[in-house]
Design an enzyme around this catalytic site. Structure first.
Site, PDB file in Angstrom:
ATOM      1  N   SER A 170       0.851  -1.129  -0.039  1.00 35.54           N
ATOM      2  CA  SER A 170       0.153  -0.154   0.126  1.00 35.54           C
ATOM      3  C   SER A 170       0.774   1.211  -0.030  1.00 35.54           C
ATOM      4  O   SER A 170       0.193   2.289  -0.134  1.00 35.54           O
ATOM      5  CB  SER A 170      -1.018   0.053   1.140  1.00 35.54           C
ATOM      6  OG  SER A 170      -0.165   0.139   2.410  1.00 35.54           O
ATOM      7  N   LYS A 228      -5.658   4.670   8.433  1.00 37.41           N
ATOM      8  CA  LYS A 228      -4.390   5.525   7.934  1.00 37.41           C
ATOM      9  C   LYS A 228      -4.901   6.882   8.002  1.00 37.41           C
ATOM     10  O   LYS A 228      -3.911   7.727   8.287  1.00 37.41           O
ATOM     11  CB  LYS A 228      -4.324   4.996   6.744  1.00 37.41           C
ATOM     12  CG  LYS A 228      -3.779   3.474   6.778  1.00 37.41           C
ATOM     13  CD  LYS A 228      -3.383   2.765   5.332  1.00 37.41           C
ATOM     14  CE  LYS A 228      -2.783   1.519   5.098  1.00 37.41           C
ATOM     15  NZ  LYS A 228      -2.363   1.024   3.867  1.00 37.41           N
TER      16      LYS A 228
END
Length: 361
Positions: free
Chosen positions: A254, A299
């Protein structure tokens, strides 16, 4: 003993018993929480995250932070009390254990998979960044893995460069399967390859490999009836100069987008952020396409805690991320590296009225 005292004592004992049971009872759930966030333009643990020693680089400012999610390990199951607390906590997410570790995946298997995905994401980040800058990268098709018990075991090896199948040139990993499945199970197929040792030696000496060999094997039958040889094809690259990404204890794919942007920033005179604090996430492929990731809510929280003002968000994650955007954080929708660079241009100029934010049509 008075009835009231006895009742209170009994209630206390029951409560203690329930708490003890809650601590002892394990439930098949895992927990996700915001993880560390690292500026790809800066140092981490005493050394630059992105290192380009053999090419001219430029000073950068601001932040291009990659973000992570912290998860409980594969061999750890929450107790009932911890699970309930996690469900109630705003910054944590409790999910079924097999969501993070499917099919009984072990901690070692998970770590290996994450390491492989992280390594591949770095390669794709480099390719996408250099392509964006018009710097050519040599690519070729390789044997990524050889399946145990497959027709190719002992004949092909991970890292072999596949030049052709039955004399037909191979340019993309998908070409291999298409050419093999033209056969019927039990038929012979011939691979023209550069052995991995020759390929590695040529790369170290900055030359084209010269020795090829033909390897013939008998195809086997897959569950769906197709002819297979038991390999997975992939892509390898030779870069025109060295680019190292130094970041330990991080896995998964990611961070690809943020690594790619960090490389572009260091290789161009333009200061991409203009001193602003930008964070983000997203996979990236060799063509610069940004893909979705897991744990987007964790996140964004981690990024805002560190001071991020803008968060580059894969377009497929926008709807989920917009449900819980931290105060003071602008979610910017991106689908490609070009989208991200265009957004950074607006951010550093200070004119963000046209930013494609999550939630905006």
């Amino acid at each position: 003993m008075p009835r009231r005292t006895a009742t209170m004592l009994a209630s206390t004992l029951i409560l203690i018993a329930l708490l003890c049971a809650g601590v002892l009872i394990k439930v098949p759930y895992s927990e996700m929480s915001p993880g560390p966030t690292v500026n790809t333009l800066a140092d981490h643990d005493g050394e630059p995250v992105i290192q380009i020693p053999d090419h001219k680089t430029y000073d950068t400012s601001g932040h291009l932070n990659m973000t992570t999610v912290r998860v409980t390990s594969a061999d750890f199951n929450l107790n009932l009390v911890s699970a309930v607390y996690g469900w109630l906590a705003h910054d944590n997410v409790v999910v079924p254990h097999n969501t993070l570790y499917p099919d009984g995946q072990t901690e070692q298997e998970s770590s290996q998979q994450n390491a492989e995905e992280f390594s591949q994401s770095q390669e794709s980040a480099k390719v996408a960044a250099l392509d964006e800058l018009g710097i050519p990268v040599k690519s070729w098709v390789i044997v990524s893995t050889v399946v145990k018990g497959g027709a190719a075991q002992g004949k092909l090896h991970a890292g072999d460069v596949i030049k052709a199948v039955d004399g037909t040139k191979v340019t993309q990993p998908d070409d291999v399967a298409k050419l093999v499945t033209k056969h019927k199970p039990g038929e012979r197929v011939t691979f023209t390859v550069v052995p991995v040792k020759e390929a590695d030696a040529a790369e170290k000496e900055h030359r084209q490999p010269t020795r090829t060999e033909n390897v013939t094997m008998t195809t086997k039958k897959a569950e769906d009836g197709r002819a297979i040889v038991g390999i997975q094809a992939g892509t390898d690259h030779t870069f025109p100069f060295k680019i190292d990404i130094k970041l330990a204890d991080v896995g998964g794919p990611s961070a690809g987008l943020m690594f790619s942007l960090g490389i572009v920033d260091k290789l161009t005179a333009t200061d991409l952020t203009g001193g602003k604090f930008v964070a983000g996430t997203g996979t990236i492929d060799d063509n610069g396409k940004v893909g979705p990731i897991g744990g987007i809510g964790m996140k964004t929280i981690g990024a805002r805690r560190k001071g991020a003002q803008y968060f580059l968000t894969p377009k497929e994650n926008c709807a989920e991320a917009a449900k819980g955007t931290p105060d003071g954080l602008t979610l910017v929708k991106v689908g490609t590296i070009d989208d991200a660079l265009a957004a950074l241009k607006d951010i550093r100029s200070g004119d963000t009225s046209a930013l494609p934010t999550c939630g905006k049509s």
